[in-house]
Design an enzyme around this catalytic site. Structure first.
Site, PDB file in Angstrom:
ATOM      1  N   GLY A 249      -6.820   6.834  -4.070  1.00 25.72           N
ATOM      2  CA  GLY A 249      -5.847   6.059  -4.279  1.00 25.72           C
ATOM      3  C   GLY A 249      -4.854   6.038  -2.847  1.00 25.72           C
ATOM      4  N   GLY A 293     -11.711   5.092  -1.700  1.00 26.47           N
ATOM      5  CA  GLY A 293     -12.530   3.961  -1.909  1.00 26.47           C
ATOM      6  C   GLY A 293     -12.090   2.917  -0.948  1.00 26.47           C
ATOM      7  N   ARG A 294     -10.809   2.466  -1.357  1.00 23.99           N
ATOM      8  CA  ARG A 294     -10.087   1.561  -0.638  1.00 23.99           C
ATOM      9  C   ARG A 294      -9.935   1.939   1.056  1.00 23.99           C
ATOM     10  NH1 ARG A 294      -6.437  -2.104  -3.020  1.00 23.99           N
ATOM     11  NH2 ARG A 294      -6.277  -0.584  -4.699  1.00 23.99           N
ATOM     12  N   TYR A 335      -3.248  -9.158  -9.008  1.00 19.26           N
ATOM     13  CA  TYR A 335      -2.323  -8.152  -8.842  1.00 19.26           C
ATOM     14  C   TYR A 335      -1.070  -8.922  -7.851  1.00 19.26           C
ATOM     15  CZ  TYR A 335      -6.433  -5.599  -9.338  1.00 19.26           C
ATOM     16  OH  TYR A 335      -7.671  -4.874  -9.692  1.00 19.26           O
ATOM     17  N   CYS A 362     -10.968 -24.526  -9.883  1.00 16.63           N
ATOM     18  CA  CYS A 362     -10.136 -25.268 -10.511  1.00 16.63           C
ATOM     19  C   CYS A 362      -9.223 -24.427 -11.488  1.00 16.63           C
ATOM     20  CB  CYS A 362     -11.120 -26.083 -11.605  1.00 16.63           C
ATOM     21  SG  CYS A 362     -11.490 -27.714 -10.968  1.00 16.63           S
ATOM     22  N   TYR A 391     -12.628  -4.121  -2.817  1.00 15.28           N
ATOM     23  CA  TYR A 391     -12.289  -4.643  -3.908  1.00 15.28           C
ATOM     24  C   TYR A 391     -12.220  -6.228  -3.657  1.00 15.28           C
ATOM     25  CZ  TYR A 391     -10.996   0.186  -5.513  1.00 15.28           C
ATOM     26  OH  TYR A 391     -11.087   1.310  -5.625  1.00 15.28           O
TER      27      TYR A 391
HETATM   28  N1  LLP Z   1     -11.574   7.566  -8.168  1.00 20.68           N
HETATM   29  C1  LLP Z   1     -11.479   7.002  -9.447  1.00 20.68           C
HETATM   30  C2  LLP Z   1     -11.741   7.820 -10.468  1.00 20.68           C
HETATM   31  C3  LLP Z   1     -10.810   5.775  -9.481  1.00 20.68           C
HETATM   32  O1  LLP Z   1     -10.780   5.336 -10.542  1.00 20.68           O
HETATM   33  C4  LLP Z   1     -10.602   5.181  -8.111  1.00 20.68           C
HETATM   34  C5  LLP Z   1     -10.033   3.859  -8.346  1.00 20.68           C
HETATM   35  C6  LLP Z   1     -10.916   5.718  -7.011  1.00 20.68           C
HETATM   36  C7  LLP Z   1     -11.302   7.122  -7.224  1.00 20.68           C
HETATM   37  C8  LLP Z   1     -10.659   4.994  -5.707  1.00 20.68           C
HETATM   38  O2  LLP Z   1      -9.452   4.578  -5.551  1.00 20.68           O
HETATM   39  P1  LLP Z   1      -9.016   4.072  -4.007  1.00 20.68           P
HETATM   40  O3  LLP Z   1      -9.117   5.265  -3.094  1.00 20.68           O
HETATM   41  O4  LLP Z   1     -10.009   2.962  -3.818  1.00 20.68           O
HETATM   42  O5  LLP Z   1      -7.727   3.644  -4.484  1.00 20.68           O
HETATM   43  N2  LLP Z   1      -9.254  -2.999  -8.201  1.00 20.68           N
HETATM   44  C9  LLP Z   1      -8.034  -2.479  -7.785  1.00 20.68           C
HETATM   45  C10 LLP Z   1      -8.102  -1.070  -7.684  1.00 20.68           C
HETATM   46  C11 LLP Z   1      -8.806  -0.281  -8.539  1.00 20.68           C
HETATM   47  C12 LLP Z   1      -8.956   1.162  -8.424  1.00 20.68           C
HETATM   48  C13 LLP Z   1      -9.656   1.771  -9.528  1.00 20.68           C
HETATM   49  N3  LLP Z   1     -10.153   3.098  -9.395  1.00 20.68           N
HETATM   50  C14 LLP Z   1      -7.576  -3.370  -6.736  1.00 20.68           C
HETATM   51  O6  LLP Z   1      -8.283  -4.142  -6.146  1.00 20.68           O
HETATM   52  O7  LLP Z   1      -6.504  -2.941  -6.044  1.00 20.68           O
END
Ligand code: LLP
Length: 433
Positions: A249, A293-294, A335, A362, A391
Site C-alpha cells: 500500500g 506491489g505498486r 479511479y 468507443c 496496475y
Molecule cells: N497485499 C495485498 C493483500 C493486496 O491486496 C495488495 C493490493 C497489495 C499487497 C499490494 O498493494 P500495493 O503495494 O500495490 O499498493 N488496482 C488498484 C490497486 C489495487 C490494490 C489491490 N491490492 C490500482 O490500480 O490503484
C-alpha cells in the site's frame, strides 16, 4: 503538468529510459508500448530488503504483490532479488510456478479461492495460504486432508483502520469484503476453529489496509493492533504465531507534487512498534512480511503512445487522441487516477497549452489524462505517460478487440521484449465457431 519524474532527457531532446531513447523504442517495437526500467525495479527490491536488515535484523521478508504487474520475467527477477511473491489467483500462481519461483516463498491471497485453485496450490506445496474466511478454512482443511498434507496458514484480518485513499482501494475497514474482523471477535473465532483442525498449521496473521497511502500512521497503527492480536491469541488460545504480514500500500509519485514516504521509513516505524508491543507483552519478535506491489514496479514503467489526432473544440477543450487508452490503462476510468506525461520527442520544450489525452476506445469516458499542460501536441508525436508500471499491463483488457501492447524491459541501453504484442490472431484464438 509535463514532468519526466526523474527520467533523463537526452541531447536530442528525447525522453530516455534505461539508457534507451523512447522514440527509438517505438520505432523498433511499435506503439503503444509499455517500457519498464529494470534497474529501478531491482533498486526498489533492494531498498525494502536492506531496510528489513537494517531496522529489524533481517527477521523478515519482502513479498512482491504480483497483481501490480505479472508475467514470467518479473517473477524470475524478484526471485533473483531474494523476494517472495503474493499471488491472488490460480493464474498468478501458475505464472510464478512456470517462472521457477521457489514455492515456499509464495503466499496465496484472495477472498474466494476456488477448490481448484487450492488443489493446485496445495499439490505444489505453496508456502502459505492467507485464509480469508471460515468457508475457505474448511475448504483448505478438506483439500489438505485429501492430499495428506499440512498447510501453513495466516488469517487475513481487518484491523479496523481507515486509510486515506480512494474508497475502491481501501481494505482495512470493517465494511470490506476482505478478511475477518477484529472488533466483532470473528478473528479470534476463526483462529480457534483452525487450532482444532488437523491439516492446517496456524503461523500468523495478515492485514492490508489499502493502496497508494502517503502516511505512516495507518501502518504503525495496523502493526500495533496486529501484534496485540497475536499476543491475545497466545493468551486466550495458546497458539503461538510467528509471522506478521503487514501487506502493501505504499504510495508512489504519479505527479510532481506527490510526496511519498521513503520506503525505509515504513519499515523503521513498523519495526519499532512491533518490537515495543512484543517486549511489553513478553512475546518473541515475529517475522515481518511486507507486500509492496505498486512501489516496486510503478515508478519503473512508462507507456508510449503515438498521437493520431488533435481536436480543438474552441472555448471548450482540446482532445489529443492516442493509439491506446482504457484498454491498456483503465485507471482513469476506474479511479479518476491522475498521471503526468511528456511529449517524448520534444521532452525539453516548455509547456504551452492545456489538453485532454483521450484513448481510442468507443467510450466517452476513455480518457488517460484530463487537463494536462503540454508543449503543443502534433500528429505523429510520441506521448509518454509516466509511472505506469503498476496496475496497467496487469489490468489491461481487450475491449474493442484492441490487442494489449508489448512490454519491453530496458537496462543499460539494452531493450528486450518480455511480453509480446497481441496480434489479431491472438484476439480470435479462443473463438471456436
Ligand atoms: N497485499 C495485498 C493483500 C493486496 O491486496 C495488495 C493490493 C497489495 C499487497 C499490494 O498493494 P500495493 O503495494 O500495490 O499498493 N488496482 C488498484 C490497486 C489495487 C490494490 C489491490 N491490492 C490500482 O490500480 O490503484
Amino acid at each position: 503538468m509535463s514532468d519526466t519524474l526523474g527520467f533523463r532527457v537526452n541531447v536530442k531532446n528525447h525522453l530516455e529510459i534505461g539508457g534507451c531513447d523512447a522514440t527509438e523504442l517505438v520505432a523498433q517495437f511499435g506503439s503503444p508500448l509499455y517500457v519498464m526500467d529494470e534497474s529501478i525495479i531491482r533498486n526498489s527490491c533492494r531498498l525494502y530488503k536492506n531496510a528489513i536488515d537494517k531496522y529489524y535484523g533481517g527477521r523478515g521478508r519482502v513479498l512482491y504483490a504480483s497483481k501490480a504487474f505479472s508475467c514470467l520475467y518479473i517473477y524470475k527477477l524478484i526471485a533473483q532479488e531474494g523476494l517472495g511473491a503474493d499471488v491472488v489467483s490460480g493464474g498468478e500462481l501458475y505464472t510464478a510456478m512456470k517462472a521457477g519461483m521457489p514455492m515456499e516463498h509464495i503466499y496465496f491471497h484472495g477472498n474466494n479461492k476456488t477448490p481448484q485453485e487450492l488443489e493446485l496450490a496445495i499439490a505444489n506445496n505453496i508456502g502459505r495460504v492467507v485464509v480469508d474466511n471460515v468457508f475457505e478454512l474448511d475448504r483448505i482443511e478438506a483439500v489438505a486432508a485429501a492430499q495428506n498434507k499440512t498447510v501453513k496458514i495466516l488469517f487475513r484480518i481487518k484491523p479496523g483502520i481507515d486509510a486515506h485513499t480512494h474508497s475502491f482501494v481501501q481494505t482495512g475497514q470493517i465494511d470490506s469484503k476482505f478478511g475477518v474482523a477484529l472488533e466483532t471477535g470473528e478473528a479470534m473465532d476463526i483462529a480457534r476453529r483452525a487450532a482444532g483442525l488437523a491439516h492446517v498449521e496456524v503461523v500468523g496473521v495478515h492485514c492490508h489496509i489499502g493502496s497508494q497511502i502517503f502516511e505512516l500512521a495507518p501502518f504503525t497503527l495496523a502493526a500495533r493492533v496486529m501484534t496485540e492480536f497475536m499476543c491475545d491469541a497466545r493468551d486466550k488460545l495458546g497458539i503461538t504465531m510467528t509471522e506478521l504480514n503487514l501487506g502493501g500500500g505504499y504510495g508512489i509519485k504519479y505527479l510532481l507534487q506527490d510526496d511519498p514516504v521513503e520506503y525505509d521509513a515504513y519499515i523503521k516505524a513498523v519495526a519499532g512498534v512491533v518490537t515495543e508491543v512484543a517486549q511489553a507483552r513478553g512475546f518473541s519478535l515475529p517475522y515481518i512480511m511486507m507486500e509492496p506491489g505498486r512501489s516496486i514496479v510503478g515508478p519503473a514503467g512508462i507507456t508510449l503512445y503515438t498521437i493520431g489526432a488533435v481536436k480543438e473544440i474552441p472555448g471548450i477543450r482540446t482532445y489529443v487522441s492516442v493509439d491506446g487508452g482504457m484498454g491498456d490503462n483503465p485507471r482513469y476510468i476506474l479511479y479518476q487516477s491522475e498521471y503526468s506525461a511528456v511529449i517524448a520527442n520534444r521532452a525539453g520544450e516548455p509547456d504551452e497549452a492545456v489538453v485532454t489525452i483521450a484513448g481510442k476506445c468507443c467510450e466517452s469516458g476513455d480518457i488517460l489524462i484530463k487537463d494536462i499542460k503540454l508543449p503543443k501536441a502534433e500528429v505523429g508525436d510520441i506521448l509518454a505517460v509516466m509511472a505506469t508500471g503498476a496496475y496497467n499491463y496487469s489490468m489491461a483488457s481487450n475491449y474493442n478487440r484492441i490487442g494489449r501492447p508489448a512490454v519491453v524491459m530496458v537496462k543499460d541501453g539494452e531493450a528486450k521484449v518480455v511480453v509480446k504484442r497481441e496480434t489479431y490472431d491472438d484476439i480470435i484464438k479462443n473463438d471456436l465457431l
